[in-house]
Structure formats: structure tokens, C-alpha cells
Design an enzyme around this catalytic site. Structure first.
Site, mmCIF file in Angstrom:
data_model
loop_
_atom_site.group_PDB
_atom_site.id
_atom_site.type_symbol
_atom_site.label_atom_id
_atom_site.label_comp_id
_atom_site.label_asym_id
_atom_site.label_seq_id
_atom_site.Cartn_x
_atom_site.Cartn_y
_atom_site.Cartn_z
ATOM 1 N N GLU A 87 -8.558 2.865 6.764
ATOM 2 C CA GLU A 87 -7.274 2.565 7.390
ATOM 3 C C GLU A 87 -6.275 3.687 7.153
ATOM 4 O O GLU A 87 -6.136 4.190 6.037
ATOM 5 C CB GLU A 87 -6.704 1.262 6.833
ATOM 6 C CG GLU A 87 -5.346 0.891 7.414
ATOM 7 C CD GLU A 87 -4.717 -0.299 6.722
ATOM 8 O OE1 GLU A 87 -3.925 -1.005 7.373
ATOM 9 O OE2 GLU A 87 -5.014 -0.509 5.525
ATOM 10 N N CYS B 25 -0.906 -5.181 8.948
ATOM 11 C CA CYS B 25 -2.257 -5.208 8.392
ATOM 12 C C CYS B 25 -3.288 -5.529 9.463
ATOM 13 O O CYS B 25 -4.480 -5.283 9.269
ATOM 14 C CB CYS B 25 -2.343 -6.216 7.255
ATOM 15 S SG CYS B 25 -1.636 -7.828 7.641
ATOM 16 N N GLU C 120 -4.953 -9.107 -0.403
ATOM 17 C CA GLU C 120 -5.148 -8.706 1.001
ATOM 18 C C GLU C 120 -4.845 -7.219 1.040
ATOM 19 O O GLU C 120 -3.708 -6.799 0.814
ATOM 20 C CB GLU C 120 -4.207 -9.514 1.909
ATOM 21 C CG GLU C 120 -4.528 -9.365 3.385
ATOM 22 C CD GLU C 120 -3.615 -8.354 4.053
ATOM 23 O OE1 GLU C 120 -4.082 -7.206 4.222
ATOM 24 O OE2 GLU C 120 -2.493 -8.694 4.388
ATOM 25 N N GLY D 36 -4.269 -2.552 -5.070
ATOM 26 C CA GLY D 36 -4.899 -3.852 -5.185
ATOM 27 C C GLY D 36 -6.161 -3.814 -6.014
ATOM 28 O O GLY D 36 -6.410 -4.710 -6.836
ATOM 29 N N GLY E 13 -1.066 -5.520 -0.237
ATOM 30 C CA GLY E 13 -0.707 -4.114 -0.382
ATOM 31 C C GLY E 13 -1.891 -3.208 -0.152
ATOM 32 O O GLY E 13 -2.867 -3.569 0.512
ATOM 33 N N SER E 14 -1.812 -2.024 -0.737
ATOM 34 C CA SER E 14 -2.822 -0.993 -0.494
ATOM 35 C C SER E 14 -4.122 -1.290 -1.236
ATOM 36 O O SER E 14 -4.136 -2.012 -2.237
ATOM 37 C CB SER E 14 -2.295 0.372 -0.933
ATOM 38 O OG SER E 14 -2.194 0.435 -2.351
#
Length: 499
Positions: free
Chosen positions: A386, A297, A260, A241, A236-237
């Protein structure tokens, strides 16, 4: 089609509080929210299940994984239908993702049946060794206990309820408690039904798999804090996270958090390759960037090239390729809003040129392309973060030395890509040692979207790409996250673990 409630230790359990999904088409569906009591019950059941499941044979666990795959396939049409409704993903994408999910379950079943997960090492006793004898030593990897899994918004099958984290934990012998993702609760419900059916068919302990519907941040925090949870798998974000990672680290007994969290996946366009096939690279980048509305991702959000005429033509050709791609439905309205905000923020930065600004809507996003200099990129952290969706930045470097400086300044990445021809070998050779310190996967002359599920795949990288760069969330090595090495000294052979 679905229950609308949580699966807790073999029982379907509701609550007084409800929430709704956000379908792209059709009316919303109602679901009962998860509760703290469900967390407690599920974790206790998982611990109880561990004493049988964790010490079962690899063949037995493989049979369970195979049966889960069979039950998911049996619900394939309904899974695709509700998945399209909730996420906006097309039929072909969901069918392909389901195929990947069941193939991963079966791959892991084959892997553990072959004993490849055990990492067995043996140093035989040397009783006559001087000056001291050596005992008989066996090293075997053993399951750690119940695992909490948080599903991903962008992969409702392959990285969610039955995805890589769950499959790896179960293959290792670890029962799983899943926190269902609020973006696709109907699809997650059908997957939980598949697990329930597999448990009944194989006779496994019902605590081996529980799924708690979304109940806000408190449910996730309670799951990570629970003393019976031994590790966490998360996709996730970065913000969510990192918050859960900090909770895991702050526990009285800290546990591993395998998160991740995201990546910009930079591509380096080396001079000869750009001159020889820049038009082809522009089309490939546009296709990769907008695949699935850029909600991968491994989406290549940054390209780096020397500031020469070839780069100017490359930018123009990328604009032409992107300009013909219509806005696409995003997974949730919240993700769409975040993409719009991120696009506007990049556009407002000094030293950034907007090459293409497509129209966005409340649930759809069009491609965005910007250019900037390496000096600007290096001095502005906002350009290095990102933006989840079809947004990219072309960064222009004065020379190869400046391109290397940019590579050294990269944060941790899931992937880095080199586009090179034979004449670019020396330049590539200077970049590879830098990039292998930055990324979990290095590509040549390809695009990073798409992750093969196999023995050799690595899907992780230094922080913030992931919270544990020594692991991977894709491929058979993912199973090792939920095992730990134990050394057995002078134990009788019939007491040593065999699976």
C-alpha cells in the site's frame, strides 16, 4: 476551546514536556505530552471502573453511549473548526464523519439494549438421559476488562477517541484508555471533554474513559504492556501496528490485538464489463481513488484487467479523469512525504510505466497512475504494498488464468471488487472462491471507499489487512471483540448474567 492536557480518571492532568500540532492554517497549538505515570493511573482506574461498569445493565451502558453522542453533537461546530485546522479535511467531510460517529454510538446502544451482544445459548438439563444425565448449561458473552485504543490519523472522529473501537468496548462493558493521535490532538481534546461531561451527567465511574496525549512510542508500548489491559484496538500503519502486535504477543499473558493495518483493495475488471462501460469505470475509479486525497484504508489502489484494447482505452480515460483533479492537502506533512517517497519508489521499478505523475508539495498530493504486467507485479513485492494516498496501479493480465494467479498471490485485503456484466458470470464464479479467502468484504460493480455502519458490515481481512481476520472493526459485530464466552453450569437462575 481545548484543555491542552490529558484526561486521566476524571482529572485533567498536564506534564512538563509539550508538543505542537501541525495545522494546515493558523498558528500551532501547544499540548502537554503524556507520561508513563498517566498510563499507570489510567489503567488502574479503568480496572476499578470495570467492577461497576462491566457488570452494569445494558440499559445503563446504552444511556452512557447516548449521552456521549449528545455531548459530541453539542460541540459539533468547535469539533469541525479544529478538525479543519489540524487535518485539512473539508467541513462537509468532518460533519459527515461526526454524524457517523454519533450514529455508531447510538446503534451500539440499541444493539446491547436488545441483548443481541450476549450470544445466549441454553441447553436445558436432561436428568433422565442415559447413560449419563446432562447438566443445565448457559453460554453468555461477558466483557473482558479494560481496553487500550489507538486512534487513526485519517479518521479523527470515526476511528479515533470516540470511534468504533472505543464505542464497541464501552458497549461490551469494557472501560477504555485511549492514546490520543498526535495528528489531531485539539480535536481529540474536545472529544475527551464530551466523555468527561457524559461521565458527570450519568454518574459513571471516572475510570471508564481516559485519554493520554501523545508522548512518543514509549507511551504506546507502556499501554500495551500494562498488565491490567486486556485487549488493544488499533488503526494505523503496518509498521506501527506490527510493532505493537508483537508487544501484545510477547507479554507474560498475551492479549488480543485487533489491528486494522492497511490494504490495496484490488478491483478486477472483467472483459464484458470493461468493454461495455470502461469509460464509466475509469471515471468512477478516478473519483474513488482521489476521494479525501486517497487517504482511506479502502482506497482501490490496484485494478486488474486483461491486456486488450479495452484496457488501453480504460487507462487513457483514467488519466484524463485524474488529470483534472488538483493536488489535495494531506493529513500530515509526514504522510505527504511518505506518499512522495512511495510514488518515486513505484516509478523507479523495472517494468512499470508511469501513465500520470502529478506534482506534490510538502503537504499536498496529486494523483499518480502506473501500469505494469502481471508477471512484473507477481515478481516484485514492492508493487503489492500500500502507498497511502491517491496512487494506483493498473495490472494487465494475458488471460483469465493469469488473473486468477494474481488473485491467489494477493496478501490479505479489506476489500476486493468485481466489475462484471451478465456475460462475465463464469469468470466471476472462478474468482469468488479465491477472493473470499483474501478479503473481508467482496463488492460487485461498486467502489470500496465508504464503509456502512450496520449489522452485516465486515471491516477486516487476513493479515496484513488486519491482525485478526475473525473480527471486524466496523458494525455491531465489532462489540464481540471485547467479549468472551462463559459457560454457566447448573447456576441458579438469579445468578446468571442478563445484560
Amino acid at each position: 476551546m481545548f484543555k491542552g492536557i490529558s484526561l486521566i480518571a476524571g482529572e485533567w492532568v498536564g506534564s512538563d514536556r509539550t508538543f505542537h500540532n501541525e495545522p494546515v492554517i493558523g498558528p500551532p497549538d501547544e499540548f502537554a505530552m503524556g507520561t508513563i505515570d498517566m498510563v499507570e493511573t489510567a489503567c488502574k482506574a479503568a480496572e476499578e471502573a470495570f467492577w461497576s461498569f462491566g457488570y452494569s445493565s445494558a440499559e445503563r451502558r446504552a444511556t452512557f453511549l447516548q449521552e456521549v453522542a449528545t455531548q459530541i453533537d453539542a460541540r459539533g461546530a468547535d469539533i469541525t473548526k479544529i478538525g479543519m485546522k489540524e487535518t485539512g479535511l473539508p467541513e462537509a467531510r468532518l460533519e459527515g464523519e461526526r454524524g457517523r460517529t454519533v450514529a455508531q454510538l447510538r446503534l451500539f446502544a440499541d444493539h446491547i439494549t436488545a441483548g443481541k451482544h450476549l450470544g445466549h445459548r441454553h441447553d436445558p438439563a436432561l436428568p433422565d438421559r442415559a447413560p449419563m444425565p446432562r447438566p443445565d448449561l448457559h453460554l453468555v458473552h461477558r466483557p473482558i476488562g479494560p481496553v487500550a485504543v489507538f486512534g487513526a490519523s485519517n479518521f479523527p472522529l470515526a476511528f479515533s477517541s470516540a470511534g468504533g473501537d472505543t464505542a464497541a468496548a464501552l458497549a461490551a462493558g469494557c472501560p477504555v484508555v485511549v492514546k490520543g493521535h498526535p495528528a489531531h490532538p485539539g480535536l481529540a481534546d474536545l472529544i475527551a471533554q464530551a466523555f468527561h461531561a457524559a461521565i458527570q451527567k450519568t454518574g459513571e465511574h471516572p475510570g471508564v474513559f481516559s485519554q493520554i496525549n501523545d508522548g512518543g512510542h514509549s507511551i504506546g508500548a507502556a499501554l500495551v504492556k500494562h498488565p491490567l489491559i486486556c485487549a488493544v484496538g488499533f488503526t494505523g500503519s503496518l509498521k506501527a501496528g506490527r510493532a505493537l502486535f508483537d508487544i501484545a504477543a510477547a507479554r507474560p499473558n498475551p492479549i488480543p490485538f485487533f489491528g486494522e493495518l492497511g490494504s490495496t483493495n484490488p478491483m478486477f475488471l472483467l472483459p464484458s464489463a470493461l468493454a461495455a462501460r470502461g469509460d464509466e469505470l475509469a471515471k468512477g475509479w478516478a473519483g474513488s481513488l482521489t476521494n479525501g486525497a486517497g487517504q482511506f484504508c479502502t482506497n482501490p489502489g490496484i485494478a486488474v484487467a486483461l491486456a486488450v484494447q479495452d484496457a488501453t482505452r480504460f487507462a487513457q480515460n483514467t488519466v484524463r479523469a485524474l488529470d483534472g483533479i488538483a493536488a489535495q492537502t494531506m493529513l500530515t506533512a509526514g504522510i505527504s512525504a511518505a506518499f512522495q517517497s512511495g510514488s518515486d519508489h513505484i516509478s523507479d521499478q523495472a517494468g512499470v510505466t508511469s501513465e500520470l505523475r502529478s506534482e506534490n508539495s510538502s503537504r499536498a498530493a496529486g494523483p499518480q497512475l502506473f501500469t505494469t504486467s502481471t508477471e512484473t507485479w507477481l515478481s516484485n513485492p514492492a508493487l503489492q504494498e500500500e502507498v497511502f494516498g491517491p496512487l494506483a496501479i493498473l495490472v494487465l493480465a494475458k488471460d483469465m488464468e493469469q488473473m486468477q494467479d494474481l488473485a491467489r498471490a494477493l496478501q490479505g485485503q479489506l476489500t476486493c471488487t468485481l466489475h462484471l456484466d451478465a456475460a462475465d458470470q463464469n469468470d466471476a464464479r472462478s474468482l469468488v472462491p479465491i477472493l473470499e479467502r483474501k478479503a473481508g468484504r467482496i463488492l460487485a460493480n461498486g467502489f470500496p471507499t465508504g464503509v456502512e455502519v450496520c449489522d452485516s458490515m465486515v471491516h477486516s481481512g487476513p493479515y496484513p489487512a488486519s491482525t485478526n481476520f475473525g473480527a471486524t472493526s466496523v458494525g455491531t459485530l465489532a462489540i464481540q471483540r471485547f467479549l468472551r464466552p462463559v459457560c454457566y453450569q447448573d447456576l441458579p437462575a438469579d445468578l446468571l448474567p442478563t445484560s
